[in-house]
Design a protein around this motif. Structure first.
Motif, PDB file in Angstrom:
ATOM      1  N   SER A 158      -8.147  29.039  35.651  1.00 13.29           N
ATOM      2  CA  SER A 158      -7.420  28.313  36.691  1.00 13.29           C
ATOM      3  C   SER A 158      -5.917  28.267  36.396  1.00 13.29           C
ATOM      4  O   SER A 158      -5.084  28.454  37.294  1.00 13.29           O
ATOM      5  CB  SER A 158      -7.967  26.892  36.841  1.00 13.29           C
ATOM      6  N   THR A 194     -11.877  31.056  40.962  1.00 14.63           N
ATOM      7  CA  THR A 194     -10.501  31.150  40.471  1.00 14.63           C
ATOM      8  C   THR A 194      -9.843  32.449  40.926  1.00 14.63           C
ATOM      9  O   THR A 194      -8.650  32.475  41.213  1.00 14.63           O
ATOM     10  CB  THR A 194     -10.460  31.042  38.937  1.00 14.63           C
ATOM     11  N   GLU A 247     -11.987  21.815  36.549  1.00 12.20           N
ATOM     12  CA  GLU A 247     -11.324  22.884  37.298  1.00 12.20           C
ATOM     13  C   GLU A 247     -11.401  24.235  36.593  1.00 12.20           C
ATOM     14  O   GLU A 247     -11.079  25.276  37.182  1.00 12.20           O
ATOM     15  CB  GLU A 247      -9.861  22.528  37.564  1.00 12.20           C
ATOM     16  N   THR A 250      -8.357  32.080  44.436  1.00 13.07           N
ATOM     17  CA  THR A 250      -7.051  31.449  44.603  1.00 13.07           C
ATOM     18  C   THR A 250      -5.930  32.487  44.561  1.00 13.07           C
ATOM     19  O   THR A 250      -4.883  32.304  45.180  1.00 13.07           O
ATOM     20  CB  THR A 250      -6.808  30.381  43.517  1.00 13.07           C
TER      21      THR A 250
END
Length: 282
Positions: free
Chosen positions: A98, A120, A173, A123
Motif C-alpha cells: 500500500s 493495492t 491496509e 490503486t
C-alpha cells in the motif's frame, strides 16, 4: 577472296583477340564477383547474427517496487536477470504494497510494481499508473509464525486469544493485514494485537526478537526464516489466499527494461525460484 590489306587483316585479328580476352576476363570477374559477394554477404550475416545473439534484452537501471514478502526471491531473480542481460542493473524498493502504491501514484520514479494483492495494484491502475494489464504471477497463503519450539503451544487461530499470548499483525491496509482479518473472521476469532506493522517483515521480526509470541505472516516468510521461526498452519488460511500481480509502469524511465523484467518474472526459470520459496502457481 578478301580485298583487305595485310595491315587491315592484322588489325582485325588483334581486335578479335582483345574481344575474346575481354569476354573471358568479364566472365571470370562476374563469377568471382558473385562468389566474393556471396562470401561477404554470408560473413556479414554471420557477424550480424553473432552480434545479435550477444545484444542484451535489457540494459540500464531497472527500478522495481515490490512487496516485502518478495524480498528473498526477487533479490535472487534480480541477480539471475542481470546475468542474462549484461549491462542491466536491477534495483529494488521493498515495502508494504500500500505504501509502495502511494509512492508510485505520487510520482516516485519506478519501472515495475509487484504487489501482494490485486487491491493495492488497483490503486495504481485506477490512477493510470500501469502500462497494460497487470498479470498475476504467484499466490501466497498465511501461517502463524512462532518462536522455534512453539513455546506457547499454539495450534490454531483461537489459541492466539489465550491469556498472556502477545500477537503481531500487519496493519489492515497492508495485504498481509487484510488477509489476516479475512482469516480471523472466517475462524470467528476476535483478536487484539499488541502491535500493527506496516509490512510482513515487520510482523515477522517481532517474533524473531521475542517481542511477541506469534504473528500472522505469509508461509513464504516463515520458510525463508526457518532457522529462527516455526510455522503453524491453520485451515482458515484457505479463505485468505493472496494473488500477486506485477506490471510495468506507464511512466517507467526504462520502459524496455521494465517489459523485460516483467516477462522474466513469468519465465520457467523464475517460476522455479518462486515455487521453491513456497509460492503457489496462480
Amino acid at each position: 577472296m578478301s580485298t583487305r590489306t595485310p595491315t587491315a587483316r592484322r588489325l582485325a585479328v588483334a581486335t578479335a583477340a582483345v574481344l575474346v580476352l575481354g569476354l573471358g576476363v568479364s566472365a571470370c570477374g562476374s563469377d568471382g564477383g558473385k562468389s566474393s559477394g556471396s562470401s561477404a554477404s554470408s560473413s556479414t550475416s554471420a557477424n550480424a547474427s553473432a552480434a545479435g545473439s550477444s545484444v542484451p534484452k535489457a540494459s540500464g537501471t531497472i527500478t522495481v517496487f515490490a512487496a516485502a514478502s518478495l524480498k528473498e526471491t526477487f533479490t535472487e531473480l534480480g541477480k539471475k536477470f542481470e546475468a542474462a542481460n549484461p549491462g542491466a542493473k536491477v534495483t529494488f524498493n521493498f515495502g508494504g504494497s500500500s505504501s509502495l502504491a502511494t509512492s508510485i501514484n505520487s510520482g516516485a520514479p519506478a519501472d515495475v510494481f509487484a504487489a501482494a494483492s490485486p487491491a493495492t495494484m488497483k490503486t495504481v491502475t485506477d490512477a493510470g499508473g500501469a502500462s497494460g494489464q497487470p498479470t498475476t504471477f504467484v499466490r501466497n497463503t498465511l501461517t502463524i509464525a512462532v518462536p522455534k519450539g512453539n513455546p506457547k503451544h499454539i495450534a490454531g487461530l483461537k489459541d492466539l486469544t489465550a491469556s498472556g499470548v502477545k500477537v503481531a499483525l500487519c496493519a489492515k491496509e497492508v495485504p498481509c493485514g487484510s488477509a489476516a482479518q479475512t482469516a480471523l473472521k472466517a475462524a470467528g476469532v476476535d483478536l487484539t494485537p499488541v502491535t500493527l506493522e506496516q509490512d510482513v517483515k515487520g510482523a515477522l521480526t517481532k517474533v524473531e526478537l521475542g517481542e511477541v509470541d506469534a504473528s500472522l505472516v505469509y508461509r513464504t516468510d516463515v520458510q525463508a526464516d526457518a532457522a529462527k521461526i516455526d510455522g503453524v498452519d491453520f485451515p482458515e488460511a484457505d479463505k485468505a489466499v493472496n494473488d500477486y500481480p506485477i506490471a510495468a509502469l506507464a511512466k517507467a524511465p526504462n520502459k524496455d527494461g521494465a517489459a523485460a523484467f516483467v516477462a522474466y518474472v513469468q519465465s520457467p526459470e523464475a517460476k522455479q525460484v518462486l515455487t521453491a520459496a513456497g509460492f503457489q502457481a496462480p
